[in-house]
Design a protein around this motif. Sequence first.
Motif, PDB file in Angstrom:
ATOM      1  N   GLY A 130      31.981  38.095  42.127  1.00  0.00           N
ATOM      2  CA  GLY A 130      31.737  39.518  41.928  1.00  0.00           C
ATOM      3  C   GLY A 130      32.972  40.360  42.222  1.00  0.00           C
ATOM      4  O   GLY A 130      34.005  39.859  42.671  1.00  0.00           O
ATOM      5  N   GLU A 131      32.857  41.666  41.984  1.00  0.00           N
ATOM      6  CA  GLU A 131      33.991  42.594  42.089  1.00  0.00           C
ATOM      7  C   GLU A 131      34.609  42.661  43.483  1.00  0.00           C
ATOM      8  O   GLU A 131      35.769  43.013  43.630  1.00  0.00           O
ATOM      9  CB  GLU A 131      33.548  44.010  41.663  1.00  0.00           C
ATOM     10  N   ASN A 132      33.828  42.352  44.510  1.00  0.00           N
ATOM     11  CA  ASN A 132      34.346  42.452  45.885  1.00  0.00           C
ATOM     12  C   ASN A 132      34.893  41.123  46.411  1.00  0.00           C
ATOM     13  O   ASN A 132      34.981  40.911  47.623  1.00  0.00           O
ATOM     14  CB  ASN A 132      33.241  42.958  46.828  1.00  0.00           C
ATOM     15  N   ALA A 133      35.267  40.232  45.489  1.00  0.00           N
ATOM     16  CA  ALA A 133      35.741  38.898  45.893  1.00  0.00           C
ATOM     17  C   ALA A 133      36.912  38.962  46.867  1.00  0.00           C
ATOM     18  O   ALA A 133      37.017  38.150  47.785  1.00  0.00           O
ATOM     19  CB  ALA A 133      36.155  38.095  44.649  1.00  0.00           C
ATOM     20  N   SER A 178      39.867  34.750  53.665  1.00  0.00           N
ATOM     21  CA  SER A 178      40.247  33.401  54.113  1.00  0.00           C
ATOM     22  C   SER A 178      41.178  32.739  53.103  1.00  0.00           C
ATOM     23  O   SER A 178      42.178  32.102  53.480  1.00  0.00           O
ATOM     24  CB  SER A 178      38.995  32.537  54.304  1.00  0.00           C
ATOM     25  N   ILE A 179      40.856  32.882  51.813  1.00  0.00           N
ATOM     26  CA  ILE A 179      41.700  32.309  50.759  1.00  0.00           C
ATOM     27  C   ILE A 179      43.094  32.924  50.794  1.00  0.00           C
ATOM     28  O   ILE A 179      44.110  32.217  50.723  1.00  0.00           O
ATOM     29  CB  ILE A 179      41.056  32.522  49.364  1.00  0.00           C
ATOM     30  N   ASP A 180      43.175  34.255  50.965  1.00  0.00           N
ATOM     31  CA  ASP A 180      44.474  34.943  50.959  1.00  0.00           C
ATOM     32  C   ASP A 180      45.304  34.611  52.197  1.00  0.00           C
ATOM     33  O   ASP A 180      46.519  34.452  52.111  1.00  0.00           O
ATOM     34  CB  ASP A 180      44.264  36.456  50.839  1.00  0.00           C
ATOM     35  N   VAL A 181      44.641  34.504  53.346  1.00  0.00           N
ATOM     36  CA  VAL A 181      45.359  34.121  54.578  1.00  0.00           C
ATOM     37  C   VAL A 181      45.886  32.702  54.451  1.00  0.00           C
ATOM     38  O   VAL A 181      47.041  32.412  54.799  1.00  0.00           O
ATOM     39  CB  VAL A 181      44.435  34.250  55.823  1.00  0.00           C
ATOM     40  N   VAL A 195      45.246  35.695  45.321  1.00  0.00           N
ATOM     41  CA  VAL A 195      44.561  34.474  44.897  1.00  0.00           C
ATOM     42  C   VAL A 195      43.052  34.710  44.847  1.00  0.00           C
ATOM     43  O   VAL A 195      42.360  34.206  43.954  1.00  0.00           O
ATOM     44  CB  VAL A 195      44.898  33.295  45.840  1.00  0.00           C
ATOM     45  N   SER A 196      42.554  35.510  45.767  1.00  0.00           N
ATOM     46  CA  SER A 196      41.105  35.779  45.800  1.00  0.00           C
ATOM     47  C   SER A 196      40.615  36.513  44.560  1.00  0.00           C
ATOM     48  O   SER A 196      39.440  36.402  44.188  1.00  0.00           O
ATOM     49  CB  SER A 196      40.754  36.576  47.056  1.00  0.00           C
ATOM     50  N   SER A 197      41.505  37.261  43.882  1.00  0.00           N
ATOM     51  CA  SER A 197      41.105  37.992  42.663  1.00  0.00           C
ATOM     52  C   SER A 197      40.653  37.050  41.552  1.00  0.00           C
ATOM     53  O   SER A 197      39.882  37.428  40.672  1.00  0.00           O
ATOM     54  CB  SER A 197      42.278  38.840  42.145  1.00  0.00           C
ATOM     55  N   PHE A 253      37.249  26.899  36.555  1.00  0.00           N
ATOM     56  CA  PHE A 253      35.943  27.346  36.039  1.00  0.00           C
ATOM     57  C   PHE A 253      35.879  28.868  35.971  1.00  0.00           C
ATOM     58  O   PHE A 253      35.372  29.438  35.007  1.00  0.00           O
ATOM     59  CB  PHE A 253      34.813  26.798  36.927  1.00  0.00           C
ATOM     60  N   SER A 254      36.399  29.522  37.000  1.00  0.00           N
ATOM     61  CA  SER A 254      36.371  30.977  37.054  1.00  0.00           C
ATOM     62  C   SER A 254      37.187  31.581  35.912  1.00  0.00           C
ATOM     63  O   SER A 254      36.751  32.529  35.242  1.00  0.00           O
ATOM     64  CB  SER A 254      36.919  31.454  38.406  1.00  0.00           C
ATOM     65  N   LEU A 255      38.375  31.021  35.692  1.00  0.00           N
ATOM     66  CA  LEU A 255      39.240  31.517  34.616  1.00  0.00           C
ATOM     67  C   LEU A 255      38.598  31.284  33.253  1.00  0.00           C
ATOM     68  O   LEU A 255      38.611  32.175  32.386  1.00  0.00           O
ATOM     69  CB  LEU A 255      40.601  30.812  34.683  1.00  0.00           C
TER      70      LEU A 255
END
Length: 500
Positions: free
Chosen positions: A178-181, A189-192, A169-171, A482-484
């Motif tokens: 940025g690339e290290n999201a 935190s988002i993935d957990v 999900v963080s991707s 927004f990100s997408l």
Amino acid sequence: MKHSIRKEDNNVFYISLIITFIVVIWGIFDPGGFANVTNSIFEFLVTKFGWFYLLSMFIFVIFAIGIAFSKYGRIKLGSDDSKPEYSNISWFAMLFSAGMGIGLVFWGVAEPLNHFINPQGLEGGSPVAANFAMKTSFFHWGLHPWSNYSILALALAYFQFRKNRPGLVSSVFIPLLGENASKGIIGHSIDVLAVVATVAGVATSLGLGTLQINSGLNYLFGLPTTTIVQIIIITTVTILFMLSAVTGLDRGIKILSNTNLMIAIVLLVLAIILGPTVKIFKSFTSGLGAYLNEFIKKSLEIRPYRSNQWLGDWTIFYWAWWIAWAPFVGTFIARISRGRRIKEFLLGVTVVPSLGSFVWFATFGTLGIDLGPKIAQKAIKTTETAFFVVMNHYPLGNVISFVAVILLCTFFVTSADSATFVLGMMSSNGGLDPTTRRKLIWGIIQSLLALSLMLAGGLKTLQIASIAAAFPFAVVMVIACFSLLKALRNDEFIKKLKNK
């Protein structure tokens, strides 16, 4: 490089495990305290942020439709020459089994009857209440939940297969962070949160499914509704979905999902033929008309100066529950959707399953309502047995009930199997084919969680806890839109279109 990936795997994996075990121990040893805290949090969210749930879900519907019919709808989820991995039938069967599954059998009769007896601001058991019951059931199981799933699924599939990023999900937030999201504290935190929400949500469904299977077997064969029987049911199903998990996505889940679809169609056709056929078709037509006519009004309807108790108990509860399920269902739908165009993907994930849900509720809701208020009141006393109480009043009712129990079992196995696959992905840095060992670990954990909290009487509490914990996901998903959109605007395909 390999070392850093393994370390990231373990960060999300171990943190998720620790949080899950804390929740289980708390739920078993202090069920009262656990219930008080979760209920208070949920009550606060419903009272103060009910408007936000309604607005967010409406935004997801508008966003999904808007993207589908825009120039971005022509982009493929993968390279420009990629082809879909699965046939349309298998793809639809898998996404439908993961997205709704047990819920349709559990609520197909029970929800319309609840609205028929206790409609919002209407006289219960009246013809007006019957119409209200149908359009409300359509609303709760229609475009909103599927659009909610499609937003996260689309974003995940796009970044996985078009941009070759991890299936996390963080991707989705790489364009913004940025690339290290996926590697920072926010990403972790988002993935957990996604893993914990998935474990809690699936464990709740497994527990509810066990109770309904037990109720069905009790109704059909007189099998007692006891703890021992429920332990046997959940153990048997766990063994079955473990076997399926070991065989992998292309064999286990695909075959089971196709089987689900066939059994569901058989059940539906039997019910339409043996029930009040003409009334079922009239209910579908009338319900669909009312649904479309009041779509915007119902999507945003909240009373600023009066009680919203009914809305909180039903619509907002559902919206929160669908958002809590979005990480699991979204990740799974993304995994099986490589090679499809965005327009085809969005219409396939929103419109087609919504129509399937409408036909289901029109059929089984009408079967219940047609028996009158007295039977309806009897049926809704216990949600798990509502389906079987109604079927008992129709020709070959036992046959329909038996088919429904089989469908519950196959949906049960598929949901658990899909969940172990997704949890394996989420806790393995988004790897598309998680190891059998990791899938088995999550399979055992979610079954133990379901069983322990079922025995402690904490299933409903767990459901509310998962919904409360997933509230940040509503915010995450709005930002994901927004990100997408930012990523789609910079897609090579769109740049080529502009140059032409």
